[in-house]
Design an enzyme around this catalytic site. Structure first.
Site, PDB file in Angstrom:
ATOM      1  N   ASP A 161      35.239 145.071  33.186  1.00 39.98           N
ATOM      2  CA  ASP A 161      35.600 145.642  34.091  1.00 39.98           C
ATOM      3  C   ASP A 161      36.700 144.551  34.773  1.00 39.98           C
ATOM      4  OD1 ASP A 161      36.343 147.483  36.055  1.00 39.98           O
ATOM      5  OD2 ASP A 161      34.818 146.186  37.491  1.00 39.98           O
ATOM      6  N   SER A 162      37.421 145.153  35.372  1.00 40.18           N
ATOM      7  CA  SER A 162      38.459 143.960  36.114  1.00 40.18           C
ATOM      8  C   SER A 162      38.345 143.008  37.318  1.00 40.18           C
ATOM      9  CB  SER A 162      39.345 144.687  36.888  1.00 40.18           C
ATOM     10  OG  SER A 162      38.779 144.833  37.759  1.00 40.18           O
TER      11      SER A 162
ATOM     12  N   CYS B 192      35.902 150.722  33.919  1.00 38.81           N
ATOM     13  CA  CYS B 192      36.669 149.984  35.350  1.00 38.81           C
ATOM     14  C   CYS B 192      37.394 152.202  35.150  1.00 38.81           C
ATOM     15  CB  CYS B 192      37.000 149.722  34.707  1.00 38.81           C
ATOM     16  SG  CYS B 192      38.679 149.122  35.538  1.00 38.81           S
TER      17      CYS B 192
ATOM     18  N   GLU C  26      35.105 143.185  46.303  1.00 37.99           N
ATOM     19  CA  GLU C  26      35.315 142.337  45.989  1.00 37.99           C
ATOM     20  C   GLU C  26      34.562 141.261  46.488  1.00 37.99           C
ATOM     21  OE1 GLU C  26      35.566 140.508  43.007  1.00 37.99           O
ATOM     22  OE2 GLU C  26      35.076 142.899  41.423  1.00 37.99           O
TER      23      GLU C  26
ATOM     24  N   CYS D  13      36.010 154.688  40.261  1.00 40.96           N
ATOM     25  CA  CYS D  13      35.912 153.396  40.381  1.00 40.96           C
ATOM     26  C   CYS D  13      34.315 152.932  40.982  1.00 40.96           C
ATOM     27  CB  CYS D  13      37.142 153.184  42.097  1.00 40.96           C
ATOM     28  SG  CYS D  13      37.135 151.043  41.631  1.00 40.96           S
TER      29      CYS D  13
ATOM     30  N   HIS E 289      33.867 150.151  41.299  1.00 38.16           N
ATOM     31  CA  HIS E 289      33.107 149.607  42.693  1.00 38.16           C
ATOM     32  C   HIS E 289      32.578 149.861  43.794  1.00 38.16           C
ATOM     33  CE1 HIS E 289      36.294 146.306  41.200  1.00 38.16           C
ATOM     34  NE2 HIS E 289      35.252 145.532  41.450  1.00 38.16           N
TER      35      HIS E 289
END
Ligand code: DGL
Length: 272
Positions: free
Chosen positions: A5-6, A68, A147, A181, A183
């Site tokens: 993932d990013s 992702c 994040e 997503c 996240h």
């Protein structure tokens, strides 16, 4: 198994995989030095994705999951993004899970601006369940919130962001919401508070993990390991920062190691 993932979001997929397949050796790569991907151009996302996939392949993994939504939707339609290594994104598994859950046929789709711009979830849904109606929301601030540790359901910033982005989906009457997503499951409580209990949330990372486990079963690809394996993580930014946040993403009971893989190494790997 390789999962990337990013940033940290894909850990929602890795955690589910570890629950389903505790004996598999899972390598996780989070490109935390370059997160977010979802506000970048498709060209940049594809360039990063090629580098991330090459890094995974250097670890000889038997399957790669792009955990992702942004990468998954950018590579959708591309033939064999990881060459001869089986590859899965999160779009099709999440669309399939949502189509199986909806009762009233209205599905909300959330994702990064890049993901929503591709209409990848809509296309997947229209081939899986042509009769469903979809309403989408590009939620540009969700990844930076997560994040940076802003996930508390009572946090005013979180609540306000959720409301601003999701109001049109709530108004549509959707009974199922794709967290497109990886996240976003970390905002699930705040999202659920706003959408109401009756709305089912689909974690795209978890859906991809379930489908990957089915793939291993179908192709007889399970490991011979007899012991539980720790998660082997790589990050392009600081190991300390990654470790400090990874615990929150993984929950308790998951052992993991973290090593740094500098961005220069990731970039060089493609031309090597
Ligand atoms: N977890 C990524 C996704 O699923 C976040 C993308 C980003 O870095 O913006 O889209």
């Amino acid at each position: 198994m390789g999962v990337f993932d990013s940033g940290l979001g894909g850990l929602t997929c890795a955690a589910e995989l570890m629950k389903l397949l505790p004996r598999e050796h899972i390598i996780y790569f989070g490109d935390t030095a370059r997160v977010p991907y979802g506000t970048r151009s498709r060209e940049t996302i594809l360039e990063y994705a090629r580098q991330d996939i090459a890094f995974m392949k250097r670890h000889n993994v038997k399957m790669i999951i792009a955990a992702c939504g942004t990468v998954s939707s950018a590579v959708l339609g591309m033939e064999a993004p990881a060459g001869d290594t089986p590859f899965s994104g999160v779009v099709e598994p999440a669309a399939r899970a949502a189509a199986g859950l909806t009762k009233n046929g209205i599905i909300g789709i959330t994702g990064t601006p890049a993901t929503i711009g591709t209409a990848a979830y809509e296309r997947a849904l229209s081939s899986i369940a042509p009769d469903v109606r979809t309403v989408n929301a590009a939620c540009g601030l969700f990844v930076p919130l997560v994040e940076n540790g802003f996930t508390d359901r009572d946090d005013l910033i979180v609540k306000e962001c959720v409301k601003r982005y999701l109001a049109p989906i709530k108004e549509s009457g959707a009974d199922t919401l794709i967290l497109g997503c990886t996240h976003y499951p970390h905002l699930a409580q705040a999202i659920s508070d706003y959408m109401g209990e009756g709305v089912r949330l689909v974690s795209s990372g978890a859906a991809a993990a379930v489908q990957a486990a089915e793939h291993l079963r179908a192709y007889d690809m399970f490991t011979d390991n007899t012991d539980k394996q720790p998660l082997e993580c790589y990050t392009t930014d600081s190991e300390e920062l990654f470790s400090a946040n990874a615990g929150k993403f993984l929950g308790s009971g998951i052992d993991y190691t973290v090593r740094r893989a500098p961005v220069e190494e990731i970039i060089k790997g493609v031309s090597a």
